[in-house]
Design an enzyme around this catalytic site. Sequence first.
Site, PDB file in Angstrom:
ATOM      1  N   ARG A   1       0.856  -1.185   0.000  1.00 27.91           N
ATOM      2  CA  ARG A   1       0.000   0.000   0.000  1.00 27.91           C
ATOM      3  C   ARG A   1       0.897   1.242   0.000  1.00 27.91           C
ATOM      4  NH1 ARG A   1      -2.033   2.838   5.088  1.00 27.91           N
ATOM      5  NH2 ARG A   1      -3.056   4.616   4.144  1.00 27.91           N
TER       6      ARG A   1
ATOM      7  N   HIS B   1      -2.704  10.668   1.066  1.00 27.69           N
ATOM      8  CA  HIS B   1      -2.113  10.507   2.387  1.00 27.69           C
ATOM      9  C   HIS B   1      -1.547  11.869   2.811  1.00 27.69           C
ATOM     10  CE1 HIS B   1      -0.488   7.237   5.260  1.00 27.69           C
ATOM     11  NE2 HIS B   1      -0.202   8.409   5.826  1.00 27.69           N
TER      12      HIS B   1
ATOM     13  N   GLU C   1      -6.780   8.182   6.979  1.00 27.22           N
ATOM     14  CA  GLU C   1      -7.042   8.795   8.290  1.00 27.22           C
ATOM     15  C   GLU C   1      -7.597  10.209   8.225  1.00 27.22           C
ATOM     16  OE1 GLU C   1      -3.591   8.473  10.807  1.00 27.22           O
ATOM     17  OE2 GLU C   1      -3.785   6.300  10.942  1.00 27.22           O
TER      18      GLU C   1
ATOM     19  N   ASN D   1      -6.513   1.552  10.475  1.00 21.59           N
ATOM     20  CA  ASN D   1      -5.163   1.798  10.976  1.00 21.59           C
ATOM     21  C   ASN D   1      -5.255   1.752  12.496  1.00 21.59           C
ATOM     22  OD1 ASN D   1      -4.617   2.365   8.320  1.00 21.59           O
ATOM     23  ND2 ASN D   1      -3.975   4.497   8.659  1.00 21.59           N
TER      24      ASN D   1
ATOM     25  N   TYR E   1      -3.171   1.847  16.206  1.00 29.02           N
ATOM     26  CA  TYR E   1      -1.954   2.059  16.995  1.00 29.02           C
ATOM     27  C   TYR E   1      -2.177   1.862  18.488  1.00 29.02           C
ATOM     28  CZ  TYR E   1       0.310   3.424  12.761  1.00 29.02           C
ATOM     29  OH  TYR E   1       0.836   3.382  11.500  1.00 29.02           O
TER      30      TYR E   1
ATOM     31  N   GLU F   1      -2.713  -0.277   8.546  1.00 26.78           N
ATOM     32  CA  GLU F   1      -1.499   0.173   9.237  1.00 26.78           C
ATOM     33  C   GLU F   1      -1.490  -0.367  10.649  1.00 26.78           C
ATOM     34  OE1 GLU F   1      -0.622   4.386   9.574  1.00 26.78           O
ATOM     35  OE2 GLU F   1      -1.053   4.712   7.462  1.00 26.78           O
TER      36      GLU F   1
HETATM   37  C1  FCB Z   1      -0.456   7.198  11.081  1.00 26.19           C
HETATM   38  C2  FCB Z   1      -0.201   7.782   9.709  1.00 26.19           C
HETATM   39  C3  FCB Z   1       1.107   7.354   9.111  1.00 26.19           C
HETATM   40  C4  FCB Z   1       2.216   7.310  10.131  1.00 26.19           C
HETATM   41  C5  FCB Z   1       1.796   6.526  11.351  1.00 26.19           C
HETATM   42  C6  FCB Z   1       2.863   6.405  12.402  1.00 26.19           C
HETATM   43  O1  FCB Z   1      -1.348   7.996  11.780  1.00 26.19           O
HETATM   44  O2  FCB Z   1      -1.221   7.394   8.814  1.00 26.19           O
HETATM   45  O3  FCB Z   1       1.391   8.229   8.045  1.00 26.19           O
HETATM   46  O4  FCB Z   1       2.626   8.578  10.436  1.00 26.19           O
HETATM   47  O5  FCB Z   1       0.652   7.128  11.908  1.00 26.19           O
END
Ligand code: FCB
Length: 447
Positions: A76, A120, A166, A290, A292, A350
């Site tokens: 991607r 992006h 995002e 995505n 985290y 992500e």
């Molecule tokens: C996400 C973004 C990506 C990168 C990661 C760590 O929020 O989509 O571009 O910065 O965080």
Amino acid sequence: MADQFPAGFVWGVSTASYQIEGAWDADGKGENIWDRFSHTPGKIANGDTGDVACDHYHRYQEDVQLMQRLGVQAYRFSTSWARIQPSGRGKPNPGGIDFYNRLIDSLLAHNIEPWLCLYHWDLPQALQDAGSGWANRDTALRFGEYAELLGRQFGDRVKRWVLLNEPNVFTVFGYLYGRMAPGVTDFSEFMRASHHTNLAQGLGAQALRATVSDPLIGNALNLSPVHPRSDSQADLEAAERFDQFWNGWYLEPLFNGRYPELADPVLETMAVQPGDLDLIKGCIDWLGVNFYSRTVISYDPDVPLLQGSNNPPPDTPKMALGLEIYPQGLEEILVQVKERYNNPPIYITENGMGRHEQAVPGQVIEDSARIKFLHANLHHLHNALERGVDMRGYFVWSLLDNFEWDSGYKERFGLVSVDYATGARTPKRSFEWYQSVIEHNALETSA
Ligand code: FCB
């Protein structure tokens, strides 16, 4: 013992144009908002810019070879809008089209499927100047034209499309808090931008369906389970509002054709027009997530509408960027989406860990903390599969260390380390680990 993944599960890596390409003014490319923002003193840690970044623009063949070695089936990446249309409208720039043709052809020649993300975060500066970027409805219309152009240029070879990366993150940090490009701090611009990005997804999907045969269209939303910081009524209510915004603002229009209740008093500020929501509803074939961390919300009267802000407990483990390490949050958010939205097909577009690492030429970085993090996230993803979530694939953020927005080059997320002085790439220990996960289509549970 191993967590076995289903046959056909897609393994990939993700990157983004501004974060890796460099060549910021090469071959007819126009200026974008991240060029402008990073060239403005004081905006980025250490004064870093994406002018050269990983120089992927010139070294893409080496990067494709690295991916082949890794064994991923999918890559991607995003196209830089200002490389394709220097001022965000009108005829395509041949230099930009050539570059992405070379990249796509090279991926296909190496048996890697291109997953093209249209946006992006690097909006052409001309669209910013014409009326504050995404705060301007016209930008969503321009995005539709840009999607049509991409469909015509690349749709013979690209079937996987990712609309916006995002939108919740780039509208909050770009238009409300001003920490990211375009650096605006204006509530009503933020609200309009949030609706226009939703609208852009509807228009973009429509344009791709008109120009590409059998496209598989998705997006990449940053989703996060939201927990209250305490059990006080104020925190509980703030967490509920935050969930409606962070997760609901894009999921509700996409799946139910409406905004969450929280939006009721601001629909006019958002400049929603009749017919917009019909266009957005059902525009995607699959959902990109995505992931985290979780979000821990405290009541905060200073934040308009949301009246809450992220305030993770100080004593829990964090990765660089201050994000709490909370892999069980992945399982939680996936099950939540399944239950709320009738189990849509999902790809993790992500997931990754930022660290402060030193690239030493010729030396493999022993990033056992990253391996542990990815392992734990994949284990929870597998739990979600067992709980019936329609999980189809997983992309690590990121292939390479790269320009981490306002943090510059300090934060490193790559499976491959980059020595920015020379551009030299060296796979880290996590690269080998991921290689073995892909090869076995399984996660050793004992690792
Ligand atoms: C996400 C973004 C990506 C990168 C990661 C760590 O929020 O989509 O571009 O910065 O965080």
